[in-house]
Design a protein around this motif. Structure first.
Motif, PDB file in Angstrom:
ATOM      1  N   GLU A 275     -61.937  55.181 144.865  1.00  0.00           N
ATOM      2  CA  GLU A 275     -61.390  56.144 143.425  1.00  0.00           C
ATOM      3  C   GLU A 275     -61.240  57.747 143.240  1.00  0.00           C
ATOM      4  OE1 GLU A 275     -63.482  51.710 141.835  1.00  0.00           O
ATOM      5  OE2 GLU A 275     -64.155  53.964 141.310  1.00  0.00           O
ATOM      6  N   SER A 276     -60.412  57.563 142.693  1.00  0.00           N
ATOM      7  CA  SER A 276     -59.981  59.229 141.997  1.00  0.00           C
ATOM      8  C   SER A 276     -59.461  58.793 140.580  1.00  0.00           C
ATOM      9  CB  SER A 276     -58.310  59.599 143.077  1.00  0.00           C
ATOM     10  OG  SER A 276     -58.302  60.256 141.786  1.00  0.00           O
ATOM     11  N   ASN A 277     -60.455  59.782 139.889  1.00  0.00           N
ATOM     12  CA  ASN A 277     -59.829  59.221 138.076  1.00  0.00           C
ATOM     13  C   ASN A 277     -60.090  60.587 138.045  1.00  0.00           C
ATOM     14  OD1 ASN A 277     -61.861  56.701 138.195  1.00  0.00           O
ATOM     15  ND2 ASN A 277     -63.502  57.949 139.082  1.00  0.00           N
ATOM     16  N   GLY A 278     -59.769  60.218 136.436  1.00  0.00           N
ATOM     17  CA  GLY A 278     -59.217  61.542 135.337  1.00  0.00           C
ATOM     18  C   GLY A 278     -57.586  61.259 134.768  1.00  0.00           C
ATOM     19  N   TRP A 279     -57.356  60.279 135.368  1.00  0.00           N
ATOM     20  CA  TRP A 279     -55.725  60.705 135.395  1.00  0.00           C
ATOM     21  C   TRP A 279     -55.215  59.994 133.571  1.00  0.00           C
ATOM     22  CZ3 TRP A 279     -52.782  62.935 138.884  1.00  0.00           C
ATOM     23  CH2 TRP A 279     -53.572  63.349 140.295  1.00  0.00           C
ATOM     24  N   ASP A 280     -55.541  59.672 132.842  1.00  0.00           N
ATOM     25  CA  ASP A 280     -56.008  58.807 131.590  1.00  0.00           C
ATOM     26  C   ASP A 280     -55.092  60.779 130.637  1.00  0.00           C
ATOM     27  OD1 ASP A 280     -54.926  57.424 129.624  1.00  0.00           O
ATOM     28  OD2 ASP A 280     -56.571  57.249 128.995  1.00  0.00           O
ATOM     29  N   THR A 281     -54.050  61.220 130.733  1.00  0.00           N
ATOM     30  CA  THR A 281     -53.739  62.353 130.368  1.00  0.00           C
ATOM     31  C   THR A 281     -53.244  62.383 129.175  1.00  0.00           C
ATOM     32  OG1 THR A 281     -51.448  62.691 131.574  1.00  0.00           O
ATOM     33  CG2 THR A 281     -54.257  63.397 132.030  1.00  0.00           C
ATOM     34  N   HIS A 282     -53.446  62.216 127.784  1.00  0.00           N
ATOM     35  CA  HIS A 282     -53.198  61.764 126.287  1.00  0.00           C
ATOM     36  C   HIS A 282     -53.109  63.346 126.275  1.00  0.00           C
ATOM     37  CE1 HIS A 282     -52.946  57.965 125.822  1.00  0.00           C
ATOM     38  NE2 HIS A 282     -54.013  57.444 126.134  1.00  0.00           N
ATOM     39  N   PHE A 283     -53.643  63.891 126.045  1.00  0.00           N
ATOM     40  CA  PHE A 283     -54.105  65.467 125.926  1.00  0.00           C
ATOM     41  C   PHE A 283     -54.016  66.594 126.550  1.00  0.00           C
ATOM     42  CE2 PHE A 283     -56.804  62.550 123.166  1.00  0.00           C
ATOM     43  CZ  PHE A 283     -56.588  63.185 121.840  1.00  0.00           C
ATOM     44  N   ASN A 284     -53.009  67.174 126.490  1.00  0.00           N
ATOM     45  CA  ASN A 284     -53.491  69.043 127.521  1.00  0.00           C
ATOM     46  C   ASN A 284     -53.259  68.596 128.736  1.00  0.00           C
ATOM     47  OD1 ASN A 284     -53.195  70.314 125.296  1.00  0.00           O
ATOM     48  ND2 ASN A 284     -54.999  70.283 124.710  1.00  0.00           N
ATOM     49  N   GLN A 285     -52.464  67.742 129.259  1.00  0.00           N
ATOM     50  CA  GLN A 285     -51.988  67.456 130.516  1.00  0.00           C
ATOM     51  C   GLN A 285     -51.740  68.368 131.706  1.00  0.00           C
ATOM     52  OE1 GLN A 285     -49.287  64.092 130.964  1.00  0.00           O
ATOM     53  NE2 GLN A 285     -48.251  64.624 133.039  1.00  0.00           N
ATOM     54  N   GLY A 286     -50.782  70.042 131.057  1.00  0.00           N
ATOM     55  CA  GLY A 286     -51.055  70.872 131.649  1.00  0.00           C
ATOM     56  C   GLY A 286     -49.704  71.226 132.107  1.00  0.00           C
ATOM     57  N   GLN A 331     -43.573  63.463 126.003  1.00  0.00           N
ATOM     58  CA  GLN A 331     -44.369  63.907 125.750  1.00  0.00           C
ATOM     59  C   GLN A 331     -44.826  63.752 124.619  1.00  0.00           C
ATOM     60  OE1 GLN A 331     -43.341  68.074 126.221  1.00  0.00           O
ATOM     61  NE2 GLN A 331     -44.235  68.828 124.575  1.00  0.00           N
ATOM     62  N   ASN A 332     -46.217  63.597 124.035  1.00  0.00           N
ATOM     63  CA  ASN A 332     -46.558  63.067 122.267  1.00  0.00           C
ATOM     64  C   ASN A 332     -47.154  64.252 121.848  1.00  0.00           C
ATOM     65  OD1 ASN A 332     -49.399  63.586 123.790  1.00  0.00           O
ATOM     66  ND2 ASN A 332     -50.666  62.140 124.699  1.00  0.00           N
ATOM     67  N   GLY A 333     -47.413  64.263 120.943  1.00  0.00           N
ATOM     68  CA  GLY A 333     -47.671  65.690 119.764  1.00  0.00           C
ATOM     69  C   GLY A 333     -48.607  65.954 120.527  1.00  0.00           C
ATOM     70  N   THR A 334     -49.516  66.126 121.653  1.00  0.00           N
ATOM     71  CA  THR A 334     -50.846  66.481 122.078  1.00  0.00           C
ATOM     72  C   THR A 334     -51.306  67.132 123.289  1.00  0.00           C
ATOM     73  OG1 THR A 334     -52.314  64.407 122.988  1.00  0.00           O
ATOM     74  CG2 THR A 334     -52.420  65.662 120.456  1.00  0.00           C
ATOM     75  N   ASN A 335     -49.327  67.430 123.700  1.00  0.00           N
ATOM     76  CA  ASN A 335     -49.008  67.767 124.942  1.00  0.00           C
ATOM     77  C   ASN A 335     -49.839  67.399 126.289  1.00  0.00           C
ATOM     78  OD1 ASN A 335     -47.234  70.484 124.713  1.00  0.00           O
ATOM     79  ND2 ASN A 335     -49.134  71.506 123.988  1.00  0.00           N
ATOM     80  N   GLY A 336     -49.684  65.531 125.834  1.00  0.00           N
ATOM     81  CA  GLY A 336     -49.762  64.754 127.081  1.00  0.00           C
ATOM     82  C   GLY A 336     -48.947  63.989 126.929  1.00  0.00           C
ATOM     83  N   THR A 337     -49.518  62.507 127.917  1.00  0.00           N
ATOM     84  CA  THR A 337     -48.392  61.373 128.091  1.00  0.00           C
ATOM     85  C   THR A 337     -49.112  60.017 128.492  1.00  0.00           C
ATOM     86  OG1 THR A 337     -48.132  61.535 130.215  1.00  0.00           O
ATOM     87  CG2 THR A 337     -46.844  62.264 129.128  1.00  0.00           C
ATOM     88  N   ASP A 338     -48.580  59.548 126.628  1.00  0.00           N
ATOM     89  CA  ASP A 338     -49.070  57.490 126.658  1.00  0.00           C
ATOM     90  C   ASP A 338     -49.241  56.766 127.753  1.00  0.00           C
ATOM     91  OD1 ASP A 338     -50.615  58.714 123.894  1.00  0.00           O
ATOM     92  OD2 ASP A 338     -48.865  58.962 122.884  1.00  0.00           O
ATOM     93  N   HIS A 339     -49.280  55.842 127.433  1.00  0.00           N
ATOM     94  CA  HIS A 339     -49.531  55.032 128.406  1.00  0.00           C
ATOM     95  C   HIS A 339     -47.952  54.326 128.526  1.00  0.00           C
ATOM     96  CE1 HIS A 339     -54.034  53.570 127.181  1.00  0.00           C
ATOM     97  NE2 HIS A 339     -53.770  55.202 127.897  1.00  0.00           N
ATOM     98  N   GLY A 340     -47.325  53.947 129.953  1.00  0.00           N
ATOM     99  CA  GLY A 340     -46.058  53.856 130.202  1.00  0.00           C
ATOM    100  C   GLY A 340     -45.645  52.244 130.942  1.00  0.00           C
ATOM    101  N   ARG A 341     -45.134  52.089 131.505  1.00  0.00           N
ATOM    102  CA  ARG A 341     -44.849  51.425 132.844  1.00  0.00           C
ATOM    103  C   ARG A 341     -44.903  52.094 134.377  1.00  0.00           C
ATOM    104  NH1 ARG A 341     -45.445  47.276 133.298  1.00  0.00           N
ATOM    105  NH2 ARG A 341     -43.666  46.074 133.317  1.00  0.00           N
ATOM    106  N   ALA A 342     -44.197  52.441 134.745  1.00  0.00           N
ATOM    107  CA  ALA A 342     -43.594  52.667 136.849  1.00  0.00           C
ATOM    108  C   ALA A 342     -44.176  53.939 136.400  1.00  0.00           C
ATOM    109  CB  ALA A 342     -42.904  52.612 136.968  1.00  0.00           C
ATOM    110  N   SER A 343     -45.328  54.126 137.840  1.00  0.00           N
ATOM    111  CA  SER A 343     -45.535  55.352 138.494  1.00  0.00           C
ATOM    112  C   SER A 343     -45.309  55.393 139.667  1.00  0.00           C
ATOM    113  CB  SER A 343     -46.907  55.137 137.812  1.00  0.00           C
ATOM    114  OG  SER A 343     -47.372  56.136 138.204  1.00  0.00           O
ATOM    115  N   CYS A 344     -45.966  55.813 140.554  1.00  0.00           N
ATOM    116  CA  CYS A 344     -45.877  56.042 142.148  1.00  0.00           C
ATOM    117  C   CYS A 344     -46.565  55.506 142.452  1.00  0.00           C
ATOM    118  CB  CYS A 344     -44.489  56.940 142.238  1.00  0.00           C
ATOM    119  SG  CYS A 344     -45.377  58.815 142.230  1.00  0.00           S
ATOM    120  N   SER A 345     -45.930  55.962 144.153  1.00  0.00           N
ATOM    121  CA  SER A 345     -47.233  55.766 145.144  1.00  0.00           C
ATOM    122  C   SER A 345     -47.288  56.237 146.695  1.00  0.00           C
ATOM    123  CB  SER A 345     -48.025  54.442 145.928  1.00  0.00           C
ATOM    124  OG  SER A 345     -48.444  54.049 145.927  1.00  0.00           O
ATOM    125  N   PHE A 346     -48.455  57.551 146.586  1.00  0.00           N
ATOM    126  CA  PHE A 346     -48.109  57.772 148.296  1.00  0.00           C
ATOM    127  C   PHE A 346     -48.267  56.727 149.384  1.00  0.00           C
ATOM    128  CE2 PHE A 346     -49.033  60.856 144.344  1.00  0.00           C
ATOM    129  CZ  PHE A 346     -48.048  61.768 144.448  1.00  0.00           C
TER     130      PHE A 346
END
Lengths: 414, 611
Positions: A275-286, A331-346
């Motif tokens: 597992e790789s954790n910490g991808w829930d970037t609602h705030f300051n994604q950077g 992007q949302n109001g806190t320089n992050g992103t909220d829950h969406g739909r599609a992503s990508c896979s490596f």
């Protein structure tokens, strides 16, 4: 593949010859079926919990709609800029620089716009559906990886399905016994009293369980002690990776390092999970720096280290990442992103037709977005998982893996 | 809403009237009492009283000790079982040990206010202007500081603390409760109606779910459990029914502006209620039935309990309308449950050939009652009970008998369990000690047999997780599988052994042990004497000769003792850093470390893994 046969014959047998009560059955059986084991394929799955922003990981940078939707976090390629141009339309986040090389050597394929047909934007539900393999059915008892193992079972190996986590992930739930171990150093009898006493205690347990009339306990104990001795000899503590591969000191780095050891020791591993954790970037994604960049760097460094470390075994291994959903185009109001739909896979492997972004992503104008806001799911995750299972792991009855799915493979594996 | 309650009764009468009539005629006393206490048929199976007591207690408690056998025999086994089913013995020890658990009696709304989740805390920090949006994630140190301030300002606490209290209370009750069967049944029914603490706000609702929906109903009628769980915020959240609305749902003036809540039908709960809670996967329902059941249950949701945001807005609206007017409009508000008619799909629906056109809340209750009384449900539930308490693959004969009782007695759980223990199959010698203890049962039974003083239970929970059972954290609605193969596997067995070793050596923090007390506080006459006594304490009424024979040479082996002493000397510095409890244990049992070691092996032995 000769090197591994030699390991098995010389190394493997020698391990068990040394006064450890004979050669374990599963090693004997492995040698007996040498061809099967030597050509045996391994799948390493990495679940990115929290939902990775696929649009930041692999950015369709020519789309001006995206640029406008993300004034604070959009990145571009070009001189003095940091996004890594992959093919003129998609760019890799610089944190994933380790993946750039693999993309160029055509060992890395990227599947973009991937997700679940179930529109839930709940982490829990989406992970649950992805791991059970049944996006509209919560009550499915088993995970899709367990169902794959059930079909490919090797009675003689207890290391066929291994998850480097403290408890069994949903993907591994099911009939087939899988191992969940957070650290193989703990896979032993531990009296906290030193080697000699551990050994006598282990022997006592072994004898007691050998005497019991309960077949399940007797059999499991035998396997456990065989596995324990094997783990002891593998010496996880003092492992030196090959090719000067350098794993990050993170939990993911440690997980993948242990997986590499299992792959190289040819103990019958078929599916490994981390597992790789910490991808829930609602705030300051950077952007180049920040939380997303740190996660990306950890993931790509750990995966690259694994890939280098197992160079001699690369033909047999595929590594696949997955995440429950993507994040909002805007992007949302806190320089992050909220829950969406599609992503990508490596997906990494020698048998993968890499160096390509597989996608059906439309222009990101509002009418094309799912619910007017999200990157639409244009590739069902099962098109990808099913292909890996059938082509790489040679699971024959994939209907059992994804019973409600009738689609076609995406065709990214040769 | 009293009006609603009456209405509910009318519906119930209409649909299960025959049973009610019978009950009213006979009065409310269960039939086994009227008949006079039934006899447990263990003698016919060739068991003596002590063996029978051991078996009965082994299956219906979290670990049987020889003094428990004495007590049960003194009382009479039938009386013991009856009292346990009743579950009303005063639990002073439990009350004492849970006295400081301040979250135990809070309502869901109080818990939501007191133990906000991470995201709620962040939102509050921003709202209060304590941190700027752009600083979140950037300055972890500052963030921590702010959370501390917030906690002091509002008297709120870390949600991890709530989680710990929930887990700890389960462990404390399982070890110390005198109403052991009540605890065992709470565990069983929770697992049957499983929810997952890791999902969103489920963390906050688990406490009340177990306390208010499960625990009071474990020995009543099955339909009570079904209805209570259906209305509980935890289940409504876990299986998404709180979101399920009719397709064209518009809350009208009830809808808060800018609501992001998805609208439309959600089938998850309707499907699982049939597949996992009542009928079973082969219970004879179709996809259409699931769809219609989902429609019937639209509008079953949670009364808003948040103090801010959308939830607060809706709560205000509801308050403004007032309870009476809401009731007139068909709303039903009971504690945290809300039936919202504006979200409910009206019109007639058919489930398994039966038409539901009562409308509103009542048709949901009618559906649940019908599902609870269905013959497929009787079979599914009875087989599951028999699997838990008799055998991994129970004899169909005992299941058939239980099914008959379930149907005849309107799903009365006590009656069904009486049928089970008065069936000859329950007492077959081949069934004795054949069930594998789950990691939870194993750990609790070991602690009970040791008479350990568990001052802080969380390290025990960590061990239980390590052995493969993260309590309250089984992700799927199926609950933990109940069979030996699931629990005994290569990943878990070594951990079971290590647990025994750590526990007996006093190395689990928070647990005070006294191995010498197990030997009546006397220096053992010999190693053999000590081992036999230990074996008698941990494995009463079992064939222990071969276990003892195997352990004896170890306890008397001078090289083994020497190794233990050496190892302990080497570890002395490590031990000094350990907690006071540990040093206490060492003092008490000094010089008998070898015996501790042997005791650890006894706990980890194959016999002790079974019940």
């Amino acid at each position: 593949m000769d090197n591994r046969r030699i390991f098995l014959k010389k190394g493997g047998l020698a391990l068990f010859g040394l006064g450890l009560g004979g050669i374990p059955n599963f090693v004997k059986a492995a040698i007996a079926q040498q061809k099967v084991t030597s050509g045996k394929k391994v799948l390493v799955c990495i679940f990115q919990r929290g939902a990775m922003d696929g649009l930041m990981a692999v950015t369709p940078f020519t789309d001006q709609n995206l640029k406008m939707a993300r004034p604070g976090i959009f990145m571009e390629p070009g001189s003095g800029k940091s996004l890594i141009d992959l093919d003129g339309s998609f760019g890799l986040h610089p944190g994933f620089k380790g993946f750039d090389e693999l993309f160029k050597s055509r060992q890395l394929a990227i599947v973009h716009g991937m997700g679940s047909p179930n529109k839930t934007r709940s982490h829990f539900d989406a992970q649950d559906y992805m791991e059970s393999g049944t996006p509209f059915h919560k009550g499915t008892e088993s995970g899709w990886l367990n169902r794959a193992l059930q079909q490919n079972k090797i009675e003689s190996s207890v290391f066929q399905g291994v998850s480097i986590t403290s408890s069994l992930p949903r993907s591994f739930y099911g009939e087939y016994p899988c191992l969940a171990v957070s650290n193989f150093n703990d896979f032993r009898i531990n009296t906290r009293g030193g080697k000699a006493i551990n050994a006598s205690t282990a022997t006592s347990f072994e004898e007691l369980y050998d005497l019991t009339a309960d077949e399940l306990q007797k059999h499991t104990s035998k396997e456990s002690f065989e596995a324990m001795k094997m783990v002891e000899k593998l010496n996880f503590k003092n492992y030196t990776p090959a090719n000067t591969a350098r794993y990050p000191g993170s939990p993911l780095g440690n997980s993948l390092k242990q997986i590499a050891q299992l792959i190289k020791s040819d103990v019958g591993l078929e599916i490994a999970f981390a597992e790789s954790n910490g991808w829930d970037t609602h705030f300051n994604q950077g952007t180049e720096n920040g939380i997303f960049a740190r996660n990306a760097d950890d993931l790509s460094s750990a995966v690259s280290a694994l890939w280098n470390d197992i160079e001699a075994y690369q033909d047999d291994v595929v590594i696949m990442t997955m995440t429950e959903f993507g994040r909002t185009v805007k992007q949302n109001g806190t320089n992050g992103t909220d829950h969406g739909r599609a992503s990508c896979s490596f997906i990494i492997g020698n048998s993968v037709s890499g160096g390509k972004v597989y996608h059906k992503i439309p222009e990101l104008i509002k009418e094309n977005l799912e619910d007017g806001r999200d990157l639409p799911v244009t590739i069902d995750f099962r098109e990808v998982f099913n292909e890996v299972a059938s082509k790489h792991l040679k699971v024959t009855d994939t209907k059992k893996l994804f019973p409600d799915w009738t689609g076609e493979n995406l065709s990214f594996i040769i | 809403m009293a009006v609603k309650g009456k209405c509910h009764k009318n519906i119930a009468m209409k649909y299960i009237m025959p049973y009610f009539v019978i009950l009213f005629i006979l009065g409310t006393l269960p039939s086994f009492v009227q008949k006079g206490q039934p006899k447990l048929p263990f003698k016919a199976a060739g068991l003596n009283e002590r063996q029978a007591a051991e078996h009965l207690l082994s299956r219906f408690t979290f670990g049987v000790r020889s003094e428990d056998i004495d007590d049960a025999l003194k009382m009479g086994l039938e009386k013991w079982f009856s009292a346990q089913l009743d579950g009303k013995i005063e639990d002073i020890e439990v009350q004492k040990r849970l006295a400081d658990y301040n979250a135990l009696s809070l309502t869901n709304a109080e818990i939501v206010a007191k133990y906000p989740l991470g995201a709620q805390l962040k939102a509050r920090a921003i709202e209060d202007g304590l941190i700027k949006k752009e600083d979140i994630n950037e300055d972890k140190e500052k963030q921590r500081e702010i959370y501390k301030q917030l906690m002091e300002k509002y008297g709120i606490q870390n949600s991890k603390e709530l989680e710990r209290q929930t887990i700890n209370q389960k462990i404390i009750r399982a070890i110390y409760s005198k109403n052991q069967l009540h605890e065992v049944l709470t565990d069983f029914w929770f697992n049957h109606f499983n929810i997952f603490m890791g999902k969103n706000t489920c963390t906050q609702f688990v406490m009340s779910y177990e306390r208010d929906a499960i625990r009071p109903n474990v020995n009543r009628s099955f339909k009570d459990l079904l209805i209570a769980t259906a209305k509980s915020p935890a289940m409504l959240t876990y299986l998404d029914n709180f979101l399920s609305t009719r397709e064209d749902e518009s809350m009208g003036n009830m809808q808060a502006k800018g609501s992001k809540r998805p609208k439309g039908l959600n089938e998850n709960y309707a499907r699982e209620i049939m597949e996992l809670h009542t009928l079973g996967v082969d219970g004879g329902y179709t996809q259409d039935d699931v769809l219609n059941a989902a429609k019937i249950l639209t509008g079953w949701t949670i009364y808003p309990m948040g103090q801010r945001g959308e939830s607060a807005k809706i709560a205000k609206l509801l308050e403004k309308i007032g309870e009476d007017r809401l009731a007139n409009r068909g709303f039903v508000h009971e504690n945290d449950f809300l039936f919202a008619p504006n979200r409910h799909e009206e019109g007639s629906k058919t489930v398994m050939g039966k038409q539901y056109n009562q409308g509103g809340y009542d048709e949901g209750i009618a559906l649940l009652n019908d599902l609870a009384a269905h013959p497929s449900t009787a079979r599914f539930i009875c087989k599951k009970l028999a699997t838990r308490f008799v055998s991994d693959s129970p004899d169909p004969k005992i299941v058939d008998r239980m099914v008959k009782t379930f149907i005849d007695k309107d799903g009365d759980i006590q009656e069904v369990l009486w049928t089970m223990v008065t069936s000859p199959e329950f007492w077959q010698p081949a069934a004795l000690h054949q069930k594998t203890k789950s990691p939870f049962e194993y750990a609790i039974s070991a602690v009970r047999s040791m008479h350990a003083d568990v001052m802080y239970p969380f390290p025990l929970a960590n061990w239980i997780t390590k052995m493969g059972q993260k309590i309250y954290y089984y992700q799927a609605p199926t609950g933990f599988p109940d069979k030996g193969q699931y629990w005994i596997n290569t990943g878990s067995l070594l951990n079971r052994m290590n647990f025994g070793l750590d526990l007996a050596a006093g190395k689990i923090p928070g647990i005070k042990i006294d191995n010498k007390a197990l030997l009546d506080n006397k220096e053992p006459e010999s190693a053999e004497d000590a081992i036999k006594k230990y074996a008698a304490v941990f494995l009463p009424e079992r064939k222990i000769e071969s276990t003892v024979d195997r352990l004896l040479p170890l306890a008397t082996d001078p090289t083994f003792s020497e190794k233990v002493i050496q190892a302990n000397k080497k570890n002395k510095s490590e031990a000094d850093e350990m907690t006071d409890e540990t040093s206490h244990n060492e003092m008490v049992f000094d010089g008998n470390k070898t015996l501790s070691q042997v005791l650890g092996i006894l706990i980890g032995s194959p016999e002790f893994q079974r019940k």
